[in-house]
Structure formats: structure tokens, C-alpha cells
Motif scaffolding. Structure first.
Motif, mmCIF file in Angstrom:
data_model
loop_
_atom_site.group_PDB
_atom_site.id
_atom_site.type_symbol
_atom_site.label_atom_id
_atom_site.label_comp_id
_atom_site.label_asym_id
_atom_site.label_seq_id
_atom_site.Cartn_x
_atom_site.Cartn_y
_atom_site.Cartn_z
ATOM 1 N N ALA A 131 0.829 -1.207 0.000
ATOM 2 C CA ALA A 131 0.000 0.000 0.000
ATOM 3 C C ALA A 131 0.859 1.251 0.000
ATOM 4 N N GLY A 132 2.185 1.092 -0.086
ATOM 5 C CA GLY A 132 3.079 2.232 -0.232
ATOM 6 C C GLY A 132 3.308 2.606 -1.670
ATOM 7 N N ALA A 133 2.606 1.966 -2.589
ATOM 8 C CA ALA A 133 2.659 2.284 -4.021
ATOM 9 C C ALA A 133 4.035 2.040 -4.634
ATOM 10 N N VAL A 134 4.855 1.159 -4.037
ATOM 11 C CA VAL A 134 6.232 1.014 -4.509
ATOM 12 C C VAL A 134 6.330 0.424 -5.913
ATOM 13 N N VAL A 135 5.257 -0.177 -6.420
ATOM 14 C CA VAL A 135 5.309 -0.701 -7.782
ATOM 15 C C VAL A 135 5.242 0.413 -8.821
ATOM 16 N N VAL A 277 -4.383 -6.783 -11.657
ATOM 17 C CA VAL A 277 -3.148 -6.415 -12.363
ATOM 18 C C VAL A 277 -2.803 -4.949 -12.168
ATOM 19 N N ASN A 278 -3.801 -4.084 -12.188
ATOM 20 C CA ASN A 278 -3.530 -2.639 -12.204
ATOM 21 C C ASN A 278 -3.017 -2.093 -10.877
ATOM 22 N N ILE A 279 -3.355 -2.729 -9.750
ATOM 23 C CA ILE A 279 -2.759 -2.291 -8.487
ATOM 24 C C ILE A 279 -1.275 -2.650 -8.436
ATOM 25 N N ARG A 280 -0.837 -3.475 -9.387
ATOM 26 C CA ARG A 280 0.580 -3.829 -9.527
ATOM 27 C C ARG A 280 1.240 -3.032 -10.653
ATOM 28 N N ALA A 281 0.620 -1.952 -11.104
ATOM 29 C CA ALA A 281 1.121 -1.105 -12.189
ATOM 30 C C ALA A 281 1.191 -1.849 -13.514
ATOM 31 N N GLY A 282 0.387 -2.908 -13.640
ATOM 32 C CA GLY A 282 0.355 -3.668 -14.884
ATOM 33 C C GLY A 282 1.176 -4.929 -14.858
#
Length: 302
Positions: A131-135, A277-282
């Protein structure tokens, strides 16, 4: 001037120096528009909301839509500087990670993506999703600025459809994602987790406060039941002031209309695989011990 020839409704919009050149790539399977935006003075370019093709019956991904955009980058001699996401899409898988892997271009998204990652990471029990958006390589707050070559870019936080939605104001153009559509079609649904009709109304006012001549590029187009027969995705702030969902409606009237309309809408066909997939930046989910990857979707989730 580069022109893509396909059977689809692609357009090229040329502009004078100092204003962005914009190429729209329409994906008929998801009604999504991907944009290639470039500075004619320097050749610096960004891709906004790329599509990773996905066949839900065969459960296979492919990169035809990505190839078309990257072919345009090469043909025009552009330097790809960023991949920009307006939000975590629920109707298509993003091609952002594929583009990053091939080109090294960083992926940017609004900083509130962490709320979406938390919601859907928990739903999918996706332990690899932070949830820190590191991807994502870059996350943007409302009012953040950077440059596309010689053209200034401003990030506008425009939540309501999702809590993480942003619009990108690039020179005299603004890319609004799913916040609003063509004036004859209306505005975005607000019934996804974290969505809110009143918040969306206020985000739209932020866009409508821009100069009337500002060009507006929408994230999708759907044909009205009684109206035009060709897909379009470029309008203006002035034209959007006559949007069919806004004209003659107060904020309270809009909220009542939006909530009643949303209650009748089915979930998008690809909502679960798309968000997985999209929460993983694709990026696709991690491989199992066998080396195989799986789309594990929770039953009765929506």
C-alpha cells in the motif's frame, strides 16, 4: 505529420510549437483511449493510460495495442519520458509495466493509489502488493508539476470515480481519464469502492474552472443511444459546460441523478482481473512454484 492508418477511429491532432501534439489510440474492445502526447519542440513524449490486450475467454494477454503506440514513438523519433496513469482502471488491464520494461520509462500515478491498493490488495489477499505504491515509480499530489520537454505539466487531483483519480494538464490540454466523457455522453460512475458522486461533481468543477479553450481529452467514448455514430475523444472546457449530466443541475440534483443511475449499472466485465493487475502497475501476479501465473479471483466479490 505522422498518421496512423487502421480500421479504428484513431486521430492525430497537430498543434503549433509550444503546445502538445496528441495522438489518440482507440481500443474498441474496452472503449479506452490511450494518448501519445509529445512536445514538438523537443520530441519529449508521454503515454497516458496504455492498454494491455486481454482475452477473458482464452485468459491470455497480448501487446498489439502497446505495439501500435511504441511504433508511433519510434516512427516520430520521440523520446519517451513517462507513462502516466489517470487511475487504476476497472475496465482494462494497463500496459504500463510492459512499456516500462521495454523502454525504461517510469510510471506515474496519483498518490492516493495507496487507498486503492489497500482495498483491492486485501480483497485479493495479494501479499506482494504494498500500500506504499512502490510498484509505481512516481506518485503525484494535487498541484504537483513537472515538464514534458518545454511544456509544463500540472497534476490535478480529481477524485470521485475513484479516490485516486488525477487529471494531467499539459500545456493547453487536460487529460481527464474517466472523470467526464464527451458532452453528449455524460460523466463517470461513482459506485466503485471509495467513489463518491458529490466528490466527483466538485472535481468536475475544478476542470470547468480552466479556460474555455482548454482542450479536454477523455479516457473513453461510448456512443449515445440517440446521437452520433462515430467515436470521439477530444472536446473543450467550454463544450463540457454543456455536458448532458451537468446542464441545469445543482450539486444536489447531480448527486441524486448519479447515484440513481449507478444503481442500475452492472460491474465492468474485466473489473476483477483488471484491478488484480492494475494495483501492480500492470505487472502480472507473481509466479507460483511451478513457474505458472494465475489470476486468482475471489468469488462473490462484487
Amino acid at each position: 505529420m505522422y498518421k496512423i492508418t487502421t480500421q479504428e477511429a484513431d486521430i492525430v491532432t497537430p498543434f503549433p510549437a509550444g503546445r502538445p501534439d496528441v495522438v489518440g489510440f482507440f481500443d474498441p474492445a474496452t472503449h479506452t483511449v490511450t494518448y501519445l502526447v509529445s512536445d514538438p519542440a523537443t520530441g519529449a513524449a508521454a503515454i497516458i493510460d496504455p492498454v494491455l490486450d486481454y482475452d477473458p475467454v482464452a485468459v491470455r494477454t497480448s501487446t498489439g495495442s502497446i505495439e501500435r503506440v511504441l511504433d508511433a514513438v519510434r516512427t516520430c523519433g520521440l523520446k519517451l519520458e513517462r507513462v502516466l496513469e489517470t487511475h487504476a482502471h476497472a475496465d482494462h488491464l494497463t500496459g504500463a509495466d510492459v512499456i516500462r520494461t521495454r523502454t525504461g520509462a517510469p510510471i506515474g500515478i496519483g498518490e492516493k493509489i495507496t487507498r486503492v491498493q489497500k482495498t483491492f490488495g486485501d480483497l485479493f489477499e495479494a501479499g506482494d502488493v504494498s500500500a506504499g505504491a512502490v510498484v509505481f515509480d512516481e506518485t503525484y499530489a494535487d498541484g504537483d508539476t513537472f515538464s514534458l520537454g518545454s511544456i509544463p505539466v500540472e497534476v490535478l487531483h480529481t477524485p470521485g470515480h475513484t479516490p485516486a483519480c488525477v487529471s494531467y494538464r499539459i500545456g493547453d490540454a487536460v487529460f481527464v481519464g474517466d472523470t467526464m466523457f464527451m458532452p453528449d455522453y455524460g460523466t463517470a460512475r461513482c459506485d466503485f469502492p471509495g467513489g463518491d458522486a458529490r466528490t466527483l461533481y466538485r472535481s468536475i468543477q475544478k476542470i470547468l474552472a480552466l479556460p474555455d479553450a482548454t482542450r479536454v481529452f477523455v479516457g473513453h467514448d461510448y456512443l449515445p443511444k440517440d446521437g452520433r455514430s462515430e467515436f470521439r475523444w477530444e472536446t473543450s472546457v467550454g463544450e463540457e459546460k454543456a455536458n448532458v449530466h451537468l446542464t441545469g443541475r445543482s450539486e444536489d440534483d447531480y448527486v441524486a441523478m448519479r447515484e440513481a443511475r449507478d444503481a442500475t449499472l452492472a460491474p465492468p466485465q474485466l473489473i476483477l482481473p483488471a484491478l488484480l493487475v492494475n494495483i501492480r502497475a500492470g505487472a502480472l501476479p507473481p509466479a507460483e512454484a511451478s513457474g505458472k501465473r494465475f489470476l486468482k479471483l475471489p468469488l462473490n466479490a462484487i
